[in-house]
Design a protein around this motif. Structure first.
Motif, PDB file in Angstrom:
ATOM      1  N   ALA A  64       0.887  -1.322  -0.063  1.00  0.00           N
ATOM      2  CA  ALA A  64       0.284  -0.076  -0.095  1.00  0.00           C
ATOM      3  C   ALA A  64       0.685   1.446   0.135  1.00  0.00           C
ATOM      4  N   LEU A  65       1.877   1.334   0.892  1.00  0.00           N
ATOM      5  CA  LEU A  65       2.912   2.385   0.705  1.00  0.00           C
ATOM      6  C   LEU A  65       3.716   2.625  -0.728  1.00  0.00           C
ATOM      7  N   GLU A  66       3.677   1.576  -1.149  1.00  0.00           N
ATOM      8  CA  GLU A  66       4.489   1.644  -2.399  1.00  0.00           C
ATOM      9  C   GLU A  66       3.512   2.320  -3.556  1.00  0.00           C
ATOM     10  N   VAL A  67       2.208   1.939  -3.307  1.00  0.00           N
ATOM     11  CA  VAL A  67       1.169   2.379  -4.337  1.00  0.00           C
ATOM     12  C   VAL A  67       0.839   4.140  -3.967  1.00  0.00           C
ATOM     13  N   LEU A  68       1.246   4.434  -2.691  1.00  0.00           N
ATOM     14  CA  LEU A  68       0.922   5.804  -2.314  1.00  0.00           C
ATOM     15  C   LEU A  68       2.296   6.497  -2.744  1.00  0.00           C
ATOM     16  N   GLN A  69       3.129   6.100  -2.794  1.00  0.00           N
ATOM     17  CA  GLN A  69       4.628   6.800  -3.231  1.00  0.00           C
ATOM     18  C   GLN A  69       4.444   7.234  -4.646  1.00  0.00           C
ATOM     19  N   ARG A  70       3.849   6.272  -5.674  1.00  0.00           N
ATOM     20  CA  ARG A  70       3.514   6.389  -6.671  1.00  0.00           C
ATOM     21  C   ARG A  70       2.416   6.913  -7.652  1.00  0.00           C
ATOM     22  N   GLU A  71       1.384   7.019  -6.979  1.00  0.00           N
ATOM     23  CA  GLU A  71       0.023   7.340  -7.511  1.00  0.00           C
ATOM     24  C   GLU A  71      -0.543   8.556  -6.323  1.00  0.00           C
ATOM     25  N   GLN A  72      -1.131   9.262  -7.106  1.00  0.00           N
ATOM     26  CA  GLN A  72      -2.059  10.290  -6.447  1.00  0.00           C
ATOM     27  C   GLN A  72      -3.550   9.702  -6.414  1.00  0.00           C
ATOM     28  N   LEU A  73      -3.996   9.637  -4.960  1.00  0.00           N
ATOM     29  CA  LEU A  73      -5.101   8.737  -4.709  1.00  0.00           C
ATOM     30  C   LEU A  73      -6.404   9.581  -4.246  1.00  0.00           C
ATOM     31  N   HIS A  74      -7.573   9.490  -4.769  1.00  0.00           N
ATOM     32  CA  HIS A  74      -8.912  10.091  -3.897  1.00  0.00           C
ATOM     33  C   HIS A  74      -9.175   9.249  -2.677  1.00  0.00           C
ATOM     34  N   ALA A  75      -8.852   7.981  -2.447  1.00  0.00           N
ATOM     35  CA  ALA A  75      -9.430   7.229  -1.154  1.00  0.00           C
ATOM     36  C   ALA A  75      -8.451   6.114  -1.140  1.00  0.00           C
ATOM     37  N   VAL A  76      -8.522   5.923   0.190  1.00  0.00           N
ATOM     38  CA  VAL A  76      -7.692   4.569   0.496  1.00  0.00           C
ATOM     39  C   VAL A  76      -8.676   3.753   1.651  1.00  0.00           C
TER      40      VAL A  76
END
Length: 351
Positions: free
Chosen positions: A24-36
């Motif tokens: 999850a943290l890897e995704v957060l580092q590379r993508e701008q997200l609306h919601a988790v």
């Protein structure tokens, strides 16, 4: 459970599936997200609240949704205080509950992005440079309403409502998207919020109501009482417009940040009511009309009750319109026809 959630959400959102907190943290580092969306129990002793704390640090505008089997108040308080969790999904939950929760979270995140964009534009105009509040919360900066498939990180289920960003400077906020006289949202923010609201309504197959409220005879009032009194009247009616935005069941003041009241024009106010059918919108408009009719203005005199009235028009998506421009046009046309027929009325746009 993860695969099932991915299946349901991927119909409307771009979903990133993470099977661990590290992923999850890897995704957060590379993508701008609306919601988790995160489960409280991530395994290996890790808790969802801890992951969402990191989400709040890395992407403060991403909505944070916690999936949990606990109904203890102290657990909810910890999640809210430590991870700024705004939404909870309690196991077991239905597909519709999942979609509604994530849909509302994404919508609120889009509104926060709109606000930040407007604040940053103001800062740029004033030569203040780029601050922390400028970081967009959506994939396409400045256009959340046009993003067809928002991104949702799903490390193991989450919820969020999109709390107001603490990074926004109050004065910058006021200047960027608040009307200086009434403190309601300004016309530009209203248009952006309506676009985002309609996108959310389509995705969630919900209705959205637009209410336009015009102060009857306001020009004449200004001429007879003076512009200072006219400004006071605008502020007073603006306050009533927001005061009437309460939950129809509990009668408590609504804290839904996706429901917007704005100064639409000189003496016209606009209200967006999300997930509202024609009856709820008409009830709101009629309640406001009656309250203004009973207004003692200037207050305390007791002699001018009934002098100030409003006319309101209601249009509902998708009943009267398929898109933003059709909805606005239907409401404006209904308001004009109502004014021609006499003041102090609530009228519905024709189907």
């Amino acid at each position: 459970m993860l695969a099932l959630m991915q299946y349901y959400l991927s119909k409307d959102f771009t979903v990133f599936l993470a099977r661990s907190a590290e992923e999850a943290l890897e995704v957060l580092q590379r993508e701008q997200l609306h919601a988790v969306v995160s489960d409280q129990n991530l395994g290996d002793g890790l808790m969802g609240v801890d992951l969402l704390k990191r989400v709040a640090e890395l992407q403060p505008h991403a909505a944070r949704i916690l999936v949990t089997a606990s109904q203890k108040l102290e657990d909810a308080q910890k999640a809210i205080n430590e991870a700024r969790v705004n939404h909870f999904l309690t196991k077991p939950f239905t597909e519709q509950e999942l979609k509604n929760t994530v849909g509302q979270a994404v919508h609120n995140a889009a509104l926060l992005s709109i606000r930040d964009k407007m604040v940053q534009e103001l800062k740029d105009q004033l030569g203040l440079g780029r601050g922390a509040a400028a970081k967009p919360a959506v994939g396409k900066p400045g256009a959340p309403a046009a993003t067809p498939r928002p991104k949702v990180a799903e490390p193991q289920k989450i919820d969020a409502k999109g709390a107001p960003s603490q990074s926004l400077i109050p004065e910058s906020e006021r200047l960027a998207f608040r009307d200086g006289l009434t403190s309601l949202y300004n016309h530009r923010y209203f248009q952006e919020a309506l676009s985002a609201g309609l996108l959310s309504a389509r995705r969630r197959e919900q209705k959205l109501a637009l209410v336009l409220i015009d102060i009857d005879g306001f020009r004449r009032f200004n001429l007879s009482r003076g512009y200072a009194e006219g400004d006071k009247l605008l502020r007073r009616v603006a306050q009533m417009v927001t005061d009437m935005m309460e939950d129809p069941v509990t009668h408590a003041r609504s804290d839904n940040s996706s429901e917007i009241a704005a100064r639409y024009d000189w003496d016209v106010f606009g209200v967006i009511l999300c997930n509202a059918d024609v009856e709820r919108a008409r009830t709101y408009a009629e309640k406001l009309r009656k309250a203004v009719e009973e207004l003692d203005f200037p207050e305390g005199t007791g002699s001018d009750v009934g002098e100030v009235t409003v006319t309101a028009a209601v249009a509902v998506f998708p009943d009267q319109a398929r898109n933003e421009q059709e909805l606005i046009s239907a409401a404006e046309k209904a308001l004009r026809s109502s004014k021609a027929g006499g003041p102090n009325r609530v009228v519905l746009a024709p189907r």
